[in-house]
Design a protein around this motif. Structure first.
Motif: not given
Length: 162
Positions: A53-70
């Protein structure tokens, strides 16, 4: 470390396909499953999920806090989607071992891992693997540097400009 775990997942999934080529005997598969459990491989496979999940996270979140929370909120629910992969890892490795070793060999290997020294080996294996990798990388880097220097000198002696 994360890359090594992802590579391990890929190898295990690839081996799952190879292991299915020849169905193991029921006794062999049962012995292999006991060995896999004794080696605590299921716990290791379950523990891989957070790293995946940590490996996938940067590609999906793209340093956007609103996406990171979800993403963080949804990550907990994803564990159900991981279950078939986890099961495939356990099944694939069990089949691989069952196809590689006889039932008697599997029992002997399991007996070793159940022994005090086998349990110590299992407990120390992750740290040993990390330290082994550091040693191998360090010596490999030194060998590469030495070989590069020797080859550079040899090529210069032949008149090449490097």
């Amino acid at each position: 470390m994360r890359e090594r775990i992802l590579i391990t997942v890929a190898v295990v999934l690839a081996l799952t396909g190879v292991a299915r080529a020849q169905p193991p005997s029921p006794d062999g598969l049962a012995a292999a499953r006991r060995l896999v459990a004794t080696m605590k491989l299921p716990e290791q496979y379950k523990a891989m999920l957070p790293t995946i999940l940590l490996g996938i996270k940067p590609a999906l979140v793209q340093d956007r806090p609103e996406i990171e929370r979800d993403y963080d909120a949804m990550a907990a629910a994803v564990s159900d989607a991981y279950a078939p992969f986890y099961d495939a890892m356990v099944d694939g490795v069990s089949a691989l071992y069952a196809n590689t070793f006889t039932v008697d060999e599997l029992r002997q290997i399991e007996a070793f891992y159940r022994s005090a020294v086998g349990q110590k080996f299992l407990a120390e294996a992750p740290a040993l693997a990390q330290r082994r990798e550091i040693i191998v990388q360090d010596i490999g880097r030194k060998a590469g540097d030495e070989l590069k220097a020797r080859l550079t000198d040899s090529l210069r002696q032949k008149g090449h400009r490097l």
